[in-house]
Design a protein around this motif. Structure first.
Motif, short mmCIF file in Angstrom:
data_model
loop_
_atom_site.label_atom_id
_atom_site.label_comp_id
_atom_site.label_asym_id
_atom_site.label_seq_id
_atom_site.Cartn_x
_atom_site.Cartn_y
_atom_site.Cartn_z
N SER A 111 -10.22 1.28 2.30
CA SER A 111 -10.22 -0.12 2.69
C SER A 111 -9.96 -0.27 4.18
O SER A 111 -10.61 -1.08 4.87
CB SER A 111 -9.16 -0.88 1.89
N MET A 112 -9.03 0.52 4.70
CA MET A 112 -8.79 0.49 6.14
C MET A 112 -10.01 1.01 6.90
O MET A 112 -10.38 0.47 7.95
CB MET A 112 -7.56 1.33 6.49
N GLY A 113 -10.63 2.03 6.36
CA GLY A 113 -11.86 2.54 6.97
C GLY A 113 -12.97 1.51 6.98
O GLY A 113 -13.73 1.41 7.96
N LEU A 114 -13.07 0.73 5.91
CA LEU A 114 -14.08 -0.32 5.86
C LEU A 114 -13.82 -1.36 6.93
O LEU A 114 -14.75 -1.81 7.61
CB LEU A 114 -14.09 -0.98 4.47
N GLU A 115 -12.56 -1.74 7.12
CA GLU A 115 -12.22 -2.72 8.17
C GLU A 115 -12.60 -2.19 9.55
O GLU A 115 -13.16 -2.92 10.37
CB GLU A 115 -10.72 -3.04 8.14
N SER A 134 -5.22 -6.47 10.58
CA SER A 134 -6.22 -6.44 9.51
C SER A 134 -6.13 -5.17 8.69
O SER A 134 -6.64 -5.12 7.56
CB SER A 134 -7.62 -6.60 10.09
N LEU A 135 -5.49 -4.14 9.21
CA LEU A 135 -5.33 -2.90 8.44
C LEU A 135 -4.32 -3.07 7.30
O LEU A 135 -4.30 -2.26 6.38
CB LEU A 135 -4.91 -1.76 9.36
N TRP A 136 -3.51 -4.12 7.36
CA TRP A 136 -2.58 -4.39 6.26
C TRP A 136 -3.32 -4.74 4.97
O TRP A 136 -2.76 -4.62 3.88
CB TRP A 136 -1.61 -5.49 6.63
N SER A 137 -4.56 -5.15 5.08
CA SER A 137 -5.33 -5.43 3.86
C SER A 137 -5.51 -4.17 3.03
O SER A 137 -5.60 -4.23 1.81
CB SER A 137 -6.68 -6.04 4.22
N GLY A 138 -5.52 -3.02 3.70
CA GLY A 138 -5.58 -1.75 2.97
C GLY A 138 -4.33 -1.49 2.16
O GLY A 138 -4.40 -0.97 1.04
N VAL A 139 -3.18 -1.88 2.70
CA VAL A 139 -1.92 -1.73 1.96
C VAL A 139 -1.93 -2.66 0.75
O VAL A 139 -1.51 -2.26 -0.35
CB VAL A 139 -0.72 -2.01 2.88
N ILE A 140 -2.40 -3.88 0.93
CA ILE A 140 -2.48 -4.82 -0.19
C ILE A 140 -3.46 -4.30 -1.25
O ILE A 140 -3.19 -4.38 -2.45
CB ILE A 140 -2.91 -6.23 0.31
N SER A 141 -4.58 -3.75 -0.81
CA SER A 141 -5.54 -3.16 -1.76
C SER A 141 -4.91 -1.99 -2.51
O SER A 141 -5.17 -1.80 -3.70
CB SER A 141 -6.79 -2.69 -1.02
N CYS A 142 -4.10 -1.21 -1.82
CA CYS A 142 -3.39 -0.09 -2.44
C CYS A 142 -2.47 -0.59 -3.55
O CYS A 142 -2.41 -0.01 -4.63
CB CYS A 142 -2.60 0.67 -1.38
N ILE A 143 -1.76 -1.67 -3.28
CA ILE A 143 -0.85 -2.23 -4.28
C ILE A 143 -1.61 -2.80 -5.47
O ILE A 143 -1.17 -2.68 -6.61
CB ILE A 143 0.04 -3.30 -3.62
N LEU A 144 -2.77 -3.40 -5.22
CA LEU A 144 -3.55 -4.03 -6.28
C LEU A 144 -4.40 -3.05 -7.10
O LEU A 144 -4.83 -3.38 -8.19
CB LEU A 144 -4.46 -5.10 -5.69
N TRP A 145 -4.67 -1.87 -6.55
CA TRP A 145 -5.58 -0.93 -7.22
C TRP A 145 -5.16 -0.59 -8.65
O TRP A 145 -6.02 -0.63 -9.54
CB TRP A 145 -5.75 0.34 -6.40
N PRO A 146 -3.89 -0.24 -8.94
CA PRO A 146 -3.58 0.11 -10.34
C PRO A 146 -3.88 -1.02 -11.31
O PRO A 146 -4.42 -0.77 -12.40
CB PRO A 146 -2.08 0.42 -10.30
N TRP A 147 -3.58 -2.26 -10.93
CA TRP A 147 -3.85 -3.37 -11.83
C TRP A 147 -5.34 -3.62 -11.96
O TRP A 147 -5.82 -3.92 -13.05
CB TRP A 147 -3.13 -4.63 -11.35
N MET A 148 -6.07 -3.51 -10.87
CA MET A 148 -7.52 -3.69 -10.92
C MET A 148 -8.16 -2.60 -11.77
O MET A 148 -9.05 -2.88 -12.59
CB MET A 148 -8.09 -3.68 -9.50
N PHE A 149 -7.70 -1.38 -11.59
CA PHE A 149 -8.23 -0.25 -12.36
C PHE A 149 -8.00 -0.47 -13.86
O PHE A 149 -8.92 -0.33 -14.66
CB PHE A 149 -7.56 1.04 -11.91
#
Length: 162
Positions: A111-115, A134-149
Motif C-alpha cells: 500500500s505504501m508502495g502504491l502511494e 500519506s504513507l500512514w494509509s499503509g499502516v491503516i491498511s495493515c490494521i484492516l487487512w485481517p478483517w478484510m481477509f
C-alpha cells in the motif's frame, strides 16, 4: 454450472464496486491522507484467493475506473495497481501460506508502495508535492487487512466461489 459461474463473477465484481465506492468517498481535511486503499485490499485478496480469475488485467481496469472517479490523470492508478498486483500474483503461493499478521505487513508495504508509485507517476506529468503523511494509509491498511481477509473469505465460502 453456468449459473454458479455468473453468480461468482457478480460477487467478485460487486466487491470491487463496493471497494471503489468506499475508496472514493470524501474524507474531511487531513484525514484524507489516512484513507486505506480499499481497492488494493480487495484486489489483493481476490488475486491471492483466485489468481486464475482475478489478475493484472482486472487491476488495470479497476485502476482506470479509480482514475475516472477521481478525475485524475487517466492511467496512472491503472498502471500502478497493475504493478502492485503483478507482485502479488507472482508470489500468491508464498503470500497464501504466510500467517495473517505477516500478510498484513506485506499489504502495508504494498500500500505504501502504491502511494509512492502514484506520486511518481503524477510527478512525471504534473507538478505535485509528496506528503509523507500519506504513507500512514499503509499502516491503516495493515490494521484492516485481517478483517478484510476474513470477511472476503467468508463471502467466498458462502457463495462457493472457485
Amino acid at each position: 454450472m453456468a449459473q454458479s459461474d455468473w453468480t461468482s463473477r457478480m460477487v467478485i465484481w460487486g466487491s470491487f464496486l463496493l471497494a471503489l465506492v468506499v475508496q472514493t468517498i470524501p474524507w474531511p481535511g487531513t484525514l484524507d491522507l489516512l484513507r486505506p486503499s480499499w481497492l488494493l485490499l480487495v484486489t489483493c485478496y481476490w488475486v491471492m484467493a483466485l489468481p486464475h480469475r482475478v489478475n493484472v488485467g482486472a487491476a488495470f481496469t479497476l485502476g482506470l475506473l479509480w482514475d475516472l472517479l477521481l478525475g485524475s490523470t487517466l492511467g496512472i492508478r491503472g498502471m500502478m495497481m497493475s504493478i502492485i498486483v503483478y507482485l502479488v500474483a507472482m508470489n500468491f503461493l508464498v503470500l497464501r501460506n504466510m500467517a495473517l499478521w505477516q500478510q498484513a505487513i506485506i499489504i502495508a508495504l504494498l500500500s505504501m508502495g502504491l502511494e509512492v508509485l502514484i506520486f511518481c507517476g503524477e510527478y512525471l506529468i504534473q507538478d505535485v508535492a509528496f506528503n509523507p503523511l500519506s504513507l500512514w494509509s499503509g499502516v491503516i491498511s495493515c490494521i484492516l487487512w485481517p478483517w478484510m481477509f476474513l470477511l472476503l473469505r467468508r463471502v467466498r465460502r458462502h457463495w462457493h466461489i472457485k
